[in-house]
Design a protein around this motif. Structure first.
Motif, PDB file in Angstrom:
ATOM      1  N   HIS A  23      11.158 -21.991 -33.232  1.00 51.55           N
ATOM      2  CA  HIS A  23      12.467 -22.646 -33.318  1.00 51.55           C
ATOM      3  C   HIS A  23      13.533 -21.555 -33.383  1.00 51.55           C
ATOM      4  O   HIS A  23      13.471 -20.691 -34.263  1.00 51.55           O
ATOM      5  N   GLU A  26      15.643 -20.382 -36.744  1.00 51.28           N
ATOM      6  CA  GLU A  26      14.959 -20.128 -38.015  1.00 51.28           C
ATOM      7  C   GLU A  26      14.815 -18.615 -38.163  1.00 51.28           C
ATOM      8  O   GLU A  26      13.889 -17.999 -37.633  1.00 51.28           O
ATOM      9  N   ARG A  65      17.425 -24.859 -31.996  1.00 50.21           N
ATOM     10  CA  ARG A  65      16.012 -25.152 -32.252  1.00 50.21           C
ATOM     11  C   ARG A  65      15.192 -25.078 -30.959  1.00 50.21           C
ATOM     12  O   ARG A  65      14.112 -24.515 -30.923  1.00 50.21           O
ATOM     13  N   HIS A 118       8.152 -20.186 -39.783  1.00 48.18           N
ATOM     14  CA  HIS A 118       9.220 -21.186 -39.766  1.00 48.18           C
ATOM     15  C   HIS A 118      10.053 -21.120 -41.039  1.00 48.18           C
ATOM     16  O   HIS A 118       9.583 -20.675 -42.073  1.00 48.18           O
ATOM     17  N   ASN A 119      11.293 -21.603 -40.898  1.00 48.83           N
ATOM     18  CA  ASN A 119      12.144 -21.809 -42.077  1.00 48.83           C
ATOM     19  C   ASN A 119      12.545 -23.265 -42.155  1.00 48.83           C
ATOM     20  O   ASN A 119      12.704 -23.921 -41.132  1.00 48.83           O
TER      21      ASN A 119
END
Ligand SMILES: CC(=O)N[C@@H](CC(=O)O)C(=O)O
Ligand SMILES: [Zn+2]
Length: 315
Positions: A23, A26, A65, A118-119
């Motif tokens: 994404h 992130e 994203r 990921h975040n």
């Protein structure tokens, strides 16, 4: 995999990839992976081939994203077997490339391990995401990481739900692990989140190095949160959201939620209560990326998984 005196002997894990930017907004994973592409000293381990990789470079460039569709939903059999024609969605094309480079998914040629960084905007802290409750290698690895992270907590989210499971980028590997660290806003880098992610990855790579060196890991149990249900926001008849996450639920990821506890606050000030019969542990509460997925939070239930002892197969 063979079993002798209750020790499962598993294949060596030689090829490991670290994905950032699945994404494009992130920032912790993107920044770490770019850093390791420049200088990989920190992630090198004996006998391991480690590949840091930006999985959605066009989305990273735009800090969004995705471009056409969510890459982390795109690794379906239909997409991966689609003919290479012009006009494919960017992420479908990219999924096919990634599958060629790190897969093919489900084959013996696939990478041994993929960590996908990921975040989340939710207050989930450090979370490891697993897709199978029977992958002994992964269970032993997350047990090792949780122990190494103590006294800090590292939660494990098990996404094994037949309907709610999705076709992730990391699913191309034999053993797939998602790292989800938050809270961090989209497009923002927070040093605490960045450092936590870096530390988890250090322990993960240490585990693989130890495993490959022949160390035997004794039987263990792992406390996990199993995905149960997606909860949407309350909506009017036109489909517009009519309420917000309730202040008593906001930021309370992984804390027990019982029948009668507040979950939403309508714009006109009414509190909506949780109506489920059993205690659940909500997570991904108010995740920014999930508004488009009609998801306010995910409910999970707590479960203890047991894993056999493992060591590398010598042959
Ligand atoms: C906020 C976010 O992107 N979460 C990830 C979780 C995962 O990697 O399974 C996703 O929805 O793809
Ligand atoms: Zn993500």
């Amino acid at each position: 995999m063979s079993s002798r005196t209750n020790v499962s002997c598993l294949h060596e894990a030689k090829r490991v990839a670290i994905f950032g930017g699945t994404h494009g907004n992130e920032m912790s994973g993107i920044t770490l992976v770019n850093m390791w592409i420049q200088n990989s000293a920190e992630i090198e381990r004996n006998g391991l081939l480690i590949k840091p990789f930006i999985s959605n470079p066009r989305a990273v460039e735009k800090c969004s994203r995705y471009i056409d569709t969510d890459l982390n939903r795109a690794f379906t059999p239909e997409n991966l077997s689609a003919p290479d024609v012009e006009g494919l969605l960017y992420e479908v094309q990219r999924a096919k490339e990634i599958n060629r480079m790190f897969g093919p998914k489900g084959s013996s040629d696939a990478y041994d391990v993929i960590f996908d960084l990921h975040n989340t905007t939710s207050n989930m802290g450090c979370t490891l995401i697993l897709e199978s409750s029977t992958d002994l290698f992964n269970l032993q690895m997350v047990h090792y990481i949780k122990k190494a992270m103590a006294p800090h907590t590292c939660s494990v989210l098990l996404n094994e739900h037949p309907q709610l499971k999705y076709s992730t980028t990391r699913s191309v590997a034999k053993h797939s692990v998602g790292l989800e660290v938050g809270p961090q806003p989209q497009g923002v880098l927070r040093s605490n989140v960045f450092e936590s992610m870096r530390t988890i990855l250090k322990h993960a790579l240490d585990f693989i190095e130890l495993f490959n060196s022949g160390v035997e890991f004794p039987p263990c149990t792992v406390d996990v949160f199993r995905v149960q249900e997606r909860m949407d926001y309350p909506r009017d008849t036109n489909g517009n959201i009519t309420a917000m996450v309730h202040p008593h639920l906001q930021d309370c990821d992984w804390e027990p939620l019982n029948r009668g506890d507040p979950v939403f606050l309508t714009f006109d000030g009414r509190t909506i209560l949780y109506e489920g019969a059993n205690t659940v542990y909500p997570t991904f509460i108010n995740e920014a990326a999930y508004y488009e997925k009609q998801q306010a939070f995910t409910t999970t239930c707590r479960e203890m998984l047991a894993a056999n002892a493992i060591r590398k197969a010598f042959n």
